[in-house]
Scaffold this motif. Structure first.
Motif, PDB file in Angstrom:
ATOM      1  N   ARG A 198      66.411 -41.364  -4.973  1.00 45.41           N
ATOM      2  CA  ARG A 198      65.921 -42.735  -4.959  1.00 45.41           C
ATOM      3  C   ARG A 198      64.453 -42.813  -4.563  1.00 45.41           C
ATOM      4  O   ARG A 198      63.733 -43.688  -5.026  1.00 45.41           O
ATOM      5  CB  ARG A 198      66.763 -43.575  -3.993  1.00 45.41           C
ATOM      6  CG  ARG A 198      68.148 -43.915  -4.547  1.00 45.41           C
ATOM      7  CD  ARG A 198      68.975 -44.673  -3.533  1.00 45.41           C
ATOM      8  NE  ARG A 198      70.145 -45.292  -4.158  1.00 45.41           N
ATOM      9  CZ  ARG A 198      71.130 -45.867  -3.480  1.00 45.41           C
ATOM     10  NH1 ARG A 198      71.091 -45.894  -2.152  1.00 45.41           N
ATOM     11  NH2 ARG A 198      72.150 -46.410  -4.110  1.00 45.41           N
ATOM     12  N   LEU A 258      71.331 -39.874  -3.587  1.00 48.92           N
ATOM     13  CA  LEU A 258      72.781 -39.982  -3.548  1.00 48.92           C
ATOM     14  C   LEU A 258      73.393 -38.592  -3.605  1.00 48.92           C
ATOM     15  O   LEU A 258      72.976 -37.755  -4.414  1.00 48.92           O
ATOM     16  CB  LEU A 258      73.277 -40.821  -4.718  1.00 48.92           C
ATOM     17  CG  LEU A 258      72.718 -42.242  -4.792  1.00 48.92           C
ATOM     18  CD1 LEU A 258      73.226 -42.946  -6.041  1.00 48.92           C
ATOM     19  CD2 LEU A 258      73.090 -43.028  -3.539  1.00 48.92           C
ATOM     20  N   ALA A 304      81.053 -49.502   2.776  1.00 48.58           N
ATOM     21  CA  ALA A 304      80.735 -50.212   1.534  1.00 48.58           C
ATOM     22  C   ALA A 304      79.447 -49.696   0.894  1.00 48.58           C
ATOM     23  O   ALA A 304      78.658 -50.467   0.344  1.00 48.58           O
ATOM     24  CB  ALA A 304      80.648 -51.710   1.770  1.00 48.58           C
ATOM     25  N   ASP A 305      79.233 -48.382   0.965  1.00 51.73           N
ATOM     26  CA  ASP A 305      78.049 -47.812   0.334  1.00 51.73           C
ATOM     27  C   ASP A 305      78.380 -46.406  -0.148  1.00 51.73           C
ATOM     28  O   ASP A 305      79.408 -45.820   0.231  1.00 51.73           O
ATOM     29  CB  ASP A 305      76.884 -47.766   1.331  1.00 51.73           C
ATOM     30  CG  ASP A 305      75.535 -47.653   0.641  1.00 51.73           C
ATOM     31  OD1 ASP A 305      75.511 -47.548  -0.605  1.00 51.73           O
ATOM     32  OD2 ASP A 305      74.503 -47.652   1.339  1.00 51.73           O
ATOM     33  N   LEU A 306      77.518 -45.863  -0.983  1.00 53.19           N
ATOM     34  CA  LEU A 306      77.682 -44.499  -1.454  1.00 53.19           C
ATOM     35  C   LEU A 306      77.202 -43.515  -0.394  1.00 53.19           C
ATOM     36  O   LEU A 306      76.336 -43.835   0.427  1.00 53.19           O
ATOM     37  CB  LEU A 306      76.887 -44.291  -2.746  1.00 53.19           C
ATOM     38  CG  LEU A 306      77.329 -45.125  -3.954  1.00 53.19           C
ATOM     39  CD1 LEU A 306      76.331 -44.962  -5.095  1.00 53.19           C
ATOM     40  CD2 LEU A 306      78.721 -44.714  -4.403  1.00 53.19           C
ATOM     41  N   SER A 325      74.948 -40.798   0.939  1.00 58.87           N
ATOM     42  CA  SER A 325      73.574 -40.480   0.605  1.00 58.87           C
ATOM     43  C   SER A 325      73.093 -39.282   1.407  1.00 58.87           C
ATOM     44  O   SER A 325      73.777 -38.815   2.332  1.00 58.87           O
ATOM     45  CB  SER A 325      72.668 -41.684   0.861  1.00 58.87           C
ATOM     46  OG  SER A 325      72.689 -42.025   2.242  1.00 58.87           O
ATOM     47  N   ASP A 363      64.998 -38.906  -0.638  1.00 60.31           N
ATOM     48  CA  ASP A 363      66.246 -39.585  -0.298  1.00 60.31           C
ATOM     49  C   ASP A 363      67.011 -39.799  -1.595  1.00 60.31           C
ATOM     50  O   ASP A 363      66.423 -40.154  -2.625  1.00 60.31           O
ATOM     51  CB  ASP A 363      65.979 -40.936   0.357  1.00 60.31           C
ATOM     52  CG  ASP A 363      65.265 -40.808   1.684  1.00 60.31           C
ATOM     53  OD1 ASP A 363      65.941 -40.513   2.677  1.00 60.31           O
ATOM     54  OD2 ASP A 363      64.032 -40.982   1.711  1.00 60.31           O
ATOM     55  N   SER A 418      74.483 -39.099   5.017  1.00 63.41           N
ATOM     56  CA  SER A 418      74.833 -40.363   5.671  1.00 63.41           C
ATOM     57  C   SER A 418      75.958 -41.065   4.911  1.00 63.41           C
ATOM     58  O   SER A 418      75.918 -41.162   3.681  1.00 63.41           O
ATOM     59  CB  SER A 418      73.621 -41.295   5.736  1.00 63.41           C
ATOM     60  OG  SER A 418      72.561 -40.692   6.453  1.00 63.41           O
ATOM     61  N   SER A 419      76.931 -41.567   5.674  1.00 68.54           N
ATOM     62  CA  SER A 419      78.019 -42.365   5.118  1.00 68.54           C
ATOM     63  C   SER A 419      78.053 -43.706   5.836  1.00 68.54           C
ATOM     64  O   SER A 419      78.064 -43.748   7.073  1.00 68.54           O
ATOM     65  CB  SER A 419      79.364 -41.660   5.297  1.00 68.54           C
ATOM     66  OG  SER A 419      79.375 -40.411   4.617  1.00 68.54           O
ATOM     67  N   ALA A 420      78.066 -44.787   5.071  1.00 66.61           N
ATOM     68  CA  ALA A 420      78.112 -46.125   5.651  1.00 66.61           C
ATOM     69  C   ALA A 420      79.184 -46.937   4.939  1.00 66.61           C
ATOM     70  O   ALA A 420      79.489 -46.700   3.762  1.00 66.61           O
ATOM     71  CB  ALA A 420      76.757 -46.821   5.520  1.00 66.61           C
TER      72      ALA A 420
END
Length: 240
Positions: A23, A60, A116-118, A120, A58, A112-114
């Protein structure tokens, strides 16, 4: 002014084209300024010191972990502390476009995992040796036959050598072989060898350096062998 969309930015890490999973890509160069001000000066004076180079990306997380995947090659380089030839082209790899040639060594790697998100990831690289600023000698495209590339005109010769990166991201065919020679010329007519990459038959990357004069015009000479060979490759060169 000639602005360009960021979706033209390309980055190749070793043998992996990472643009489809990233990204942001941010190469940064800083030159340490050494304070040389003395009592007789009426304003601050500085001398340039060491150059520091970093690269931050940065993207996915691609869950493909098979041999040759971006994840496999990134984690293998981290484990081995390997320096990986990396080329960043802010406006794409079309011939003559500007390219950062970076001997990248991973400094940080974070996943990183959050909610409601993919998933990354982010990575920071330092330079394993001196980075360089150059031009693309070939776009990232399939080479299927012996040929010469279009030459690049620097406007004048230089005398301090340089470095070059080769990236091969895909190979097909039966017993394919691929030899890449960088040639230079004073008149854009008669070319001689400037530097050569190691002959290849599989995906991979290589960084080479060379000394002495680099003539005004530079091009690539490809020699391709085998049955129905195809090598998706990209080459860049930077003069010192």
């Amino acid at each position: 002014m000639a602005f360009i969309s960021s979706n033209q930015t390309k980055i190749i890490y070793g043998a992996n084209d990472l643009a489809a999973i990233l990204r942001t890509v941010s190469p940064t160069a800083n030159v340490e300024m050494l304070d040389s001000t003395t009592l007789v000066d009426t304003s601050k004076t500085f001398l340039p010191g060491l150059e520091e180079f970093s690269l931050n990306v940065d993207g996915l997380l691609d869950n493909t972990t098979s041999a040759g995947s971006a994840f496999a090659n990134i984690t293998a380089a981290i484990s081995a502390g390997t320096t990986v030839p990396t080329s960043v082209a802010p406006t794409g790899f079309a011939i003559t476009n500007s390219v950062f040639l970076i001997p990248a060594k991973t400094v940080t790697y974070e996943v990183s995992s959050a909610v409601a998100d993919l998933v990354s990831f982010s990575m920071s690289f330092g330079a394993g040796s001196a980075p360089a600023y150059g031009v693309s000698l070939s776009d990232l495209a399939a080479v299927t036959a012996t040929a010469n590339s279009t030459s690049v005109d620097n406007g004048a010769s230089t005398s301090n050598g340089g470095i070059a990166h080769s990236h091969i991201t895909a190979v097909s065919g039966t017993s394919p072989t691929f030899a890449v020679v960088i040639q230079h010329s004073t008149n854009n007519s008669t070319f001689t060898t400037l530097a050569s990459f190691t002959s290849a038959s599989t995906v991979g990357s290589e960084s080479i350096s060379f000394s002495g004069t680099v003539n005004r015009y530079v091009r690539i000479a490809y020699t391709v062998g085998g049955t129905s060979p195809s090598f998706t490759s990209q080459i860049s060169l930077a003069r010192n």
